[in-house]
Design an enzyme around this catalytic site. Structure first.
Site, PDB file in Angstrom:
ATOM      1  N   GLY A  14       8.166   5.029  -8.309  1.00 42.46           N
ATOM      2  CA  GLY A  14       7.956   3.984  -7.286  1.00 42.46           C
ATOM      3  C   GLY A  14       7.114   2.852  -7.842  1.00 42.46           C
ATOM      4  N   ARG A  24       0.672  -6.637 -18.514  1.00 40.85           N
ATOM      5  CA  ARG A  24       0.030  -7.760 -19.228  1.00 40.85           C
ATOM      6  C   ARG A  24      -1.095  -7.257 -20.125  1.00 40.85           C
ATOM      7  NH1 ARG A  24      -4.612 -10.416 -17.754  1.00 40.85           N
ATOM      8  NH2 ARG A  24      -4.876 -12.589 -18.438  1.00 40.85           N
ATOM      9  N   ARG A  28      -1.025  -7.692 -24.191  1.00 41.69           N
ATOM     10  CA  ARG A  28      -2.014  -8.570 -24.850  1.00 41.69           C
ATOM     11  C   ARG A  28      -2.952  -7.770 -25.755  1.00 41.69           C
ATOM     12  NH1 ARG A  28      -2.475 -13.716 -21.138  1.00 41.69           N
ATOM     13  NH2 ARG A  28      -0.316 -14.345 -21.491  1.00 41.69           N
ATOM     14  N   ARG A  75      14.553   5.644 -11.102  1.00 41.00           N
ATOM     15  CA  ARG A  75      14.417   7.100 -11.240  1.00 41.00           C
ATOM     16  C   ARG A  75      15.623   7.566 -12.053  1.00 41.00           C
ATOM     17  NH1 ARG A  75      10.145   7.877  -7.409  1.00 41.00           N
ATOM     18  NH2 ARG A  75      10.353   6.443  -5.676  1.00 41.00           N
ATOM     19  N   GLY A 105       3.752   7.547 -11.820  1.00 39.04           N
ATOM     20  CA  GLY A 105       3.034   8.581 -11.076  1.00 39.04           C
ATOM     21  C   GLY A 105       3.345   9.966 -11.609  1.00 39.04           C
ATOM     22  N   ASP A 106       3.199  10.895 -10.710  1.00 38.19           N
ATOM     23  CA  ASP A 106       3.367  12.314 -10.975  1.00 38.19           C
ATOM     24  C   ASP A 106       4.641  12.662 -11.782  1.00 38.19           C
ATOM     25  OD1 ASP A 106       2.520  14.919 -10.176  1.00 38.19           O
ATOM     26  OD2 ASP A 106       4.284  14.951  -8.891  1.00 38.19           O
ATOM     27  N   THR A 129       0.686   4.132  -8.964  1.00 36.29           N
ATOM     28  CA  THR A 129       1.321   4.647  -7.746  1.00 36.29           C
ATOM     29  C   THR A 129       0.440   4.300  -6.552  1.00 36.29           C
ATOM     30  OG1 THR A 129       1.896   6.664  -6.516  1.00 36.29           O
ATOM     31  CG2 THR A 129       0.332   6.951  -8.298  1.00 36.29           C
ATOM     32  N   ILE A 130       1.051   3.994  -5.432  1.00 38.34           N
ATOM     33  CA  ILE A 130       0.225   3.665  -4.262  1.00 38.34           C
ATOM     34  C   ILE A 130      -0.394   4.913  -3.638  1.00 38.34           C
ATOM     35  CG2 ILE A 130       1.506   1.549  -3.699  1.00 38.34           C
ATOM     36  CD1 ILE A 130       2.808   3.162  -1.358  1.00 38.34           C
ATOM     37  N   ASP A 131       0.093   6.101  -4.038  1.00 34.95           N
ATOM     38  CA  ASP A 131      -0.296   7.325  -3.322  1.00 34.95           C
ATOM     39  C   ASP A 131      -1.702   7.850  -3.633  1.00 34.95           C
ATOM     40  OD1 ASP A 131       2.230   7.255  -2.274  1.00 34.95           O
ATOM     41  OD2 ASP A 131       3.066   8.727  -3.654  1.00 34.95           O
ATOM     42  N   ASP A 133      -2.430  10.085  -5.713  1.00 33.72           N
ATOM     43  CA  ASP A 133      -2.312  11.548  -5.695  1.00 33.72           C
ATOM     44  C   ASP A 133      -2.428  12.178  -7.080  1.00 33.72           C
ATOM     45  OD1 ASP A 133       0.037  10.519  -6.662  1.00 33.72           O
ATOM     46  OD2 ASP A 133       1.349  11.844  -5.534  1.00 33.72           O
ATOM     47  N   ARG A 175       3.821  10.580  -0.250  1.00 30.97           N
ATOM     48  CA  ARG A 175       4.613  11.809  -0.334  1.00 30.97           C
ATOM     49  C   ARG A 175       3.678  13.004  -0.511  1.00 30.97           C
ATOM     50  NH1 ARG A 175       8.932  11.404  -4.982  1.00 30.97           N
ATOM     51  NH2 ARG A 175       7.064  10.729  -6.029  1.00 30.97           N
ATOM     52  N   GLU A 225       3.547  10.324   6.038  1.00 32.73           N
ATOM     53  CA  GLU A 225       4.954  10.740   6.066  1.00 32.73           C
ATOM     54  C   GLU A 225       5.103  12.157   5.506  1.00 32.73           C
ATOM     55  OE1 GLU A 225       7.375   8.426   3.365  1.00 32.73           O
ATOM     56  OE2 GLU A 225       5.916   8.636   1.769  1.00 32.73           O
ATOM     57  N   ARG A 249       4.278   4.452  21.563  1.00 31.13           N
ATOM     58  CA  ARG A 249       5.182   3.693  20.690  1.00 31.13           C
ATOM     59  C   ARG A 249       5.026   4.170  19.249  1.00 31.13           C
ATOM     60  NH1 ARG A 249       6.700   2.270  24.997  1.00 31.13           N
ATOM     61  NH2 ARG A 249       7.360   0.197  25.684  1.00 31.13           N
ATOM     62  N   GLN A 257       4.306  -1.534   2.352  1.00 32.86           N
ATOM     63  CA  GLN A 257       3.113  -0.960   1.706  1.00 32.86           C
ATOM     64  C   GLN A 257       3.170  -1.034   0.186  1.00 32.86           C
ATOM     65  OE1 GLN A 257       2.041   2.949   3.934  1.00 32.86           O
ATOM     66  NE2 GLN A 257       4.081   2.357   4.554  1.00 32.86           N
TER      67      GLN A 257
HETATM   68  P1  ATP Z   1       5.743   7.704  -7.398  1.00 28.96           P
HETATM   69  O1  ATP Z   1       4.630   8.710  -7.224  1.00 28.96           O
HETATM   70  O2  ATP Z   1       5.276   6.328  -7.168  1.00 28.96           O
HETATM   71  O3  ATP Z   1       6.997   8.043  -6.684  1.00 28.96           O
HETATM   72  P2  ATP Z   1       6.650   8.996  -9.809  1.00 28.96           P
HETATM   73  O4  ATP Z   1       6.388   8.721 -11.235  1.00 28.96           O
HETATM   74  O5  ATP Z   1       6.083  10.295  -9.272  1.00 28.96           O
HETATM   75  O6  ATP Z   1       6.136   7.750  -8.974  1.00 28.96           O
HETATM   76  P3  ATP Z   1       9.326  10.125  -9.661  1.00 28.96           P
HETATM   77  O7  ATP Z   1      10.564   9.573  -9.103  1.00 28.96           O
HETATM   78  O8  ATP Z   1       8.842  11.424  -9.129  1.00 28.96           O
HETATM   79  O9  ATP Z   1       8.223   8.984  -9.536  1.00 28.96           O
HETATM   80  O10 ATP Z   1       9.519  10.311 -11.248  1.00 28.96           O
HETATM   81  C1  ATP Z   1       9.970   9.233 -12.067  1.00 28.96           C
HETATM   82  C2  ATP Z   1      10.926   9.727 -13.105  1.00 28.96           C
HETATM   83  O11 ATP Z   1      10.274  10.651 -13.979  1.00 28.96           O
HETATM   84  C3  ATP Z   1      12.129  10.515 -12.587  1.00 28.96           C
HETATM   85  O12 ATP Z   1      13.161   9.710 -12.089  1.00 28.96           O
HETATM   86  C4  ATP Z   1      12.571  11.247 -13.851  1.00 28.96           C
HETATM   87  O13 ATP Z   1      13.335  10.399 -14.690  1.00 28.96           O
HETATM   88  C5  ATP Z   1      11.231  11.536 -14.543  1.00 28.96           C
HETATM   89  N1  ATP Z   1      10.879  12.940 -14.267  1.00 28.96           N
HETATM   90  C6  ATP Z   1      10.366  13.467 -13.140  1.00 28.96           C
HETATM   91  N2  ATP Z   1      10.259  14.804 -13.219  1.00 28.96           N
HETATM   92  C7  ATP Z   1      10.757  15.140 -14.437  1.00 28.96           C
HETATM   93  C8  ATP Z   1      10.952  16.375 -15.145  1.00 28.96           C
HETATM   94  N3  ATP Z   1      10.611  17.558 -14.603  1.00 28.96           N
HETATM   95  N4  ATP Z   1      11.493  16.327 -16.388  1.00 28.96           N
HETATM   96  C9  ATP Z   1      11.821  15.161 -16.966  1.00 28.96           C
HETATM   97  N5  ATP Z   1      11.687  13.972 -16.349  1.00 28.96           N
HETATM   98  C10 ATP Z   1      11.151  13.948 -15.117  1.00 28.96           C
END
Ligand code: ATP
Length: 325
Positions: A14, A24, A28, A75, A105-106, A129-131, A133, A175, A225, A249, A257
């Site tokens: 995300g 940047r 740099r 993704r 992120g994660d 990541t905005i989360d 987490d 999430r 959520e 409501r 966000q």
């Molecule tokens: P956000 O927390 O903002 O959603 P994120 O980095 O957690 O960011 P994800 O969609 O969970 O977003 O992961 C990003 C990409 O990382 C996935 O689309 C995938 O390509 C890769 N990825 C995630 N899990 C695995 C895994 N177990 N093995 C290999 N690649 C992975």
């Protein structure tokens, strides 16, 4: 330790406000240390496809204040397979990339950790990541901007809630993580907060509504959520059933966000960890996320950074209870 000559840089998962400031900073800083930078578009997807281009000082001009990510993000299911990661490695070799900085992120760091173990290429990550987490940083890039966007919106909702004597359930992102709801709930003076980490759940919200002031004209319930109790519409249905006298409501804030100009806090965080990431690679770090703990740069192995931080400060929930009397 081989000297790093060309850093591959990408954003993944995300998007979050401040990712551009981090891009940047990495570009740099690399140039400052005579290291080339290869921009990789759309995260792991672009890596597999070889969608890469050389970045220079000017390619990151005038982006520090912009939300989103100029490198785009995506993704990739293919990267989760060994075949996909092999293709990615081959493309990196073809483009002479010998180190990586991943902003995400994660999931991004889970992928980076696996890739870093499979192939001989140092990877470090920046928490984008905005989360908020991730473990290994007090704040992630984008969180501060996101929570400010939320309170702007909730302040506006409060105006109409007050005028019509309404109860609003405001659903925010995060999430499996209630940190956006928790902080914004305090800052917006919410009557109750419903987050996945709280053990008391919807029952506690009912009790708050039963015991709370009856003469208070507006009420705000902040909801993270994807909690167990259901989405805002399901919770709204249950509240209407139990409290038919409330004019209830729902407002789901959604993708606003993620967008907007990054706050000063997010820009400074992005700059600090961006500089530190390049310096970390030069000093032999790999498979680590670069964060900020107690205002100091911190290096956390990916496997620890991606452990979900489910510990919330119980005082925060108590603050909501005390201050909403
Ligand atoms: P956000 O927390 O903002 O959603 P994120 O980095 O957690 O960011 P994800 O969609 O969970 O977003 O992961 C990003 C990409 O990382 C996935 O689309 C995938 O390509 C890769 N990825 C995630 N899990 C695995 C895994 N177990 N093995 C290999 N690649 C992975």
């Amino acid at each position: 330790m081989a000297q790093i000559k060309n850093i591959g840089l990408f954003t993944s998962g995300g998007d979050s406000p401040g990712m551009n400031a981090a891009i940047r900073a990495v570009v740099r800083t690399a140039i400052y240390y005579n290291i080339e930078v290869t921009g990789i578009r759309r995260g792991y997807e672009g890596m597999i496809k070889g969608d890469m281009f050389p970045m220079d000082r000017k390619s990151v001009s005038n982006i520090i204040q912009r939300g989103g990510t100029i490198l785009k993000t995506a993704r990739s299911e293919q990267f989760k397979t060994p075949e996909g990661r092999k293709l990615a490695y081959e493309q990196l070799k073809k483009n002479n990339v010998d180190a990586l900085v991943a902003i995400g992120g994660d999931g991004t760091f889970t992928g980076a950790k696996i890739f870093g173990h499979e192939y001989d290429i140092p990877v470090v990550g920046l928490p984008g990541t905005i989360d908020n987490d991730l473990c290994g940083t007090d704040f992630t890039i984008g969180y501060d901007t996101a929570i400010n966007t939320v309170i702007d919106a909730v302040d506006k909702i409060r105006d109409t809630a007050e005028s019509h004597d309404r109860l609003f359930i405001v659903e925010v992102m995060g999430r499996d993580c209630g940190l956006i709801a928790l902080r914004t709930g305090i800052a917006a003076g919410a009557e109750a907060i419903l987050i996945p980490e709280s053990k008391t759940g919807l029952q506690a919200v009912f009790e708050r509504l039963e015991s709370g002031r009856k003469d208070k004209s507006s009420k705000i319930i902040m909801l993270a959520e994807s909690g167990e109790a259901g989405d805002a519409f399901e919770i709204g249905r249950q509240i209407k059933e139990r409290f038919p006298n409330y004019d209830t409501r729902i407002s789901v804030l959604g993708h606003i966000q993620r967008g907007g100009r990054p706050s000063c806090m997010d820009r400074v965080l992005a700059c600090r960890v961006g500089v530190a990431a390049v310096e970390a690679l030069r000093n032999g770090h790999h498979n680590e996320m670069i964060g900020l703990i107690h205002n100091e740069i911190a290096y956390t192995p990916f496997e620890h950074a991606t452990k979900h931080n489910t510990d919330i400060n119980p005082n925060f929930l108590k603050i909501v209870e005390i201050l909403s009397i």
